[in-house]
Scaffold this active site. Sequence first.
Site, PDB file in Angstrom:
ATOM      1  CG  ASN A 163      -7.735  -2.217  -5.389  1.00 10.40           C
ATOM      2  OD1 ASN A 163      -6.843  -3.019  -5.111  1.00 10.40           O
ATOM      3  ND2 ASN A 163      -7.980  -1.158  -4.616  1.00 10.40           N
ATOM      4  CG  ASP A 213      -2.132   0.862   1.059  1.00 11.99           C
ATOM      5  OD1 ASP A 213      -2.370   1.351  -0.065  1.00 11.99           O
ATOM      6  OD2 ASP A 213      -2.847   1.069   2.063  1.00 11.99           O
TER       7      ASP A 213
HETATM    8  C1  IPE Z   1      -5.513  -2.830  -0.404  1.00 12.62           C
HETATM    9  O1  IPE Z   1      -5.129  -1.502  -0.567  1.00 12.62           O
HETATM   10  C2  IPE Z   1      -5.370  -3.559  -1.690  1.00 12.62           C
HETATM   11  C3  IPE Z   1      -4.014  -3.688  -2.235  1.00 12.62           C
HETATM   12  C4  IPE Z   1      -2.931  -3.261  -1.694  1.00 12.62           C
HETATM   13  C5  IPE Z   1      -3.928  -4.353  -3.482  1.00 12.62           C
HETATM   14  P1  IPE Z   1      -6.199  -0.332  -0.792  1.00 12.62           P
HETATM   15  O2  IPE Z   1      -5.428   0.930  -0.822  1.00 12.62           O
HETATM   16  O3  IPE Z   1      -7.049  -0.647  -1.979  1.00 12.62           O
HETATM   17  O4  IPE Z   1      -7.102  -0.459   0.503  1.00 12.62           O
HETATM   18  P2  IPE Z   1      -8.046   0.618   1.198  1.00 12.62           P
HETATM   19  O5  IPE Z   1      -9.024   1.059   0.151  1.00 12.62           O
HETATM   20  O6  IPE Z   1      -7.196   1.734   1.658  1.00 12.62           O
HETATM   21  O7  IPE Z   1      -8.680  -0.144   2.319  1.00 12.62           O
HETATM   22  C1  IPE Z   2      -1.557   0.179  -3.432  1.00 12.23           C
HETATM   23  O1  IPE Z   2      -1.317   1.553  -3.451  1.00 12.23           O
HETATM   24  C2  IPE Z   2      -1.731  -0.378  -4.821  1.00 12.23           C
HETATM   25  C3  IPE Z   2      -3.059  -0.894  -5.124  1.00 12.23           C
HETATM   26  C4  IPE Z   2      -4.062  -0.927  -4.301  1.00 12.23           C
HETATM   27  C5  IPE Z   2      -3.259  -1.412  -6.457  1.00 12.23           C
HETATM   28  P1  IPE Z   2      -2.515   2.595  -3.478  1.00 12.23           P
HETATM   29  O2  IPE Z   2      -2.827   2.898  -4.908  1.00 12.23           O
HETATM   30  O3  IPE Z   2      -3.642   2.105  -2.665  1.00 12.23           O
HETATM   31  O4  IPE Z   2      -1.845   3.850  -2.818  1.00 12.23           O
HETATM   32  P2  IPE Z   2      -2.528   4.880  -1.812  1.00 12.23           P
HETATM   33  O5  IPE Z   2      -3.100   4.096  -0.692  1.00 12.23           O
HETATM   34  O6  IPE Z   2      -3.574   5.609  -2.597  1.00 12.23           O
HETATM   35  O7  IPE Z   2      -1.393   5.760  -1.406  1.00 12.23           O
HETATM   36 MG    MG Z   3      -4.091   2.325  -0.712  1.00 16.83          MG
END
Ligand code: IPE
Ligand code: IPE
Ligand code: MG
Length: 239
Positions: A61, A13
């Site tokens: 996602n 994340d």
């Molecule tokens: C969880 O991260 C999913 C992945 C890292 C693939 P998200 O960034 O999507 O999760 P939330 O929305 O903050 O809970």
């Molecule tokens: C994790 O990084 C990657 C995926 C969930 C695909 P994020 O895209 O969730 O990054 P933040 O949480 O917005 O910084």
């Molecule tokens: Mg995220």
Amino acid sequence: MRAGPRHVACVMDGNGRWAQRRSLPRTAGHRAAEAAVIDVIEAARAAGVEWLSLYAFSTENWNRPGAEVEFLMRLVRRVVRKHAPLLLARGIRCRFLGVSDPRIPRALAQDFEDAALLTAENRGMTLTVAFDHGGRRDIVEAARSLILSGTPADEVTERLFADHLPFPDTPDVDLVVRTSGEQRISNFMLWQVAYAEWVFPEVLWPDFRAPDFLACLHTYRRRDRRFGGVAARTNGDPS
Ligand code: IPE
Ligand code: IPE
Ligand code: MG
């Protein structure tokens, strides 16, 4: 200090925030995540981790803007194609958890199948990439599969239920690493993390490297896992 962990799962994340801090589009953060993924796979293997699971795309996602989702599909395809030979050479068995939504491009699903087939005979670390994964969906699918098998209700045990989950040979997760400081589960391998230890490094995923990963292993080894029992460092005698 304890040995292991045997199974480490990472919620990768913070890509978007990494990019935002550099005034770049969120997609730049996803692109920068590749180096961290490769570093962590190598570090885990070298440290003797037997099972590594990486959360790459959740069932939630799909709620992101279409352009970001499309970018991720293309990026993951490129990364899998590029690194499959490396995984093969390193003895890593690679497989993909989830991957059931019809919106996944056919070519990407094919690349997943090809990489899994290519590395299927490897007996080193098992790398599970959770893509279009949701822990609740897996549990519902297991329930459906159990019902379809005609198992009488009073014969359903935790072990039997787990046998109907995807990749039932997967051991329980010992350690979950969630980068970026967020402290939640986000529907990740819900069944398997039931007794996992959790660490939440502040570092954003694109900056996460082998030393950060090894620091997480070190934290784990100092944890006292009790599984509902009593602390290992006492003799358990209440008197
Ligand atoms: C969880 O991260 C999913 C992945 C890292 C693939 P998200 O960034 O999507 O999760 P939330 O929305 O903050 O809970
Ligand atoms: C994790 O990084 C990657 C995926 C969930 C695909 P994020 O895209 O969730 O990054 P933040 O949480 O917005 O910084
Ligand atoms: Mg995220």
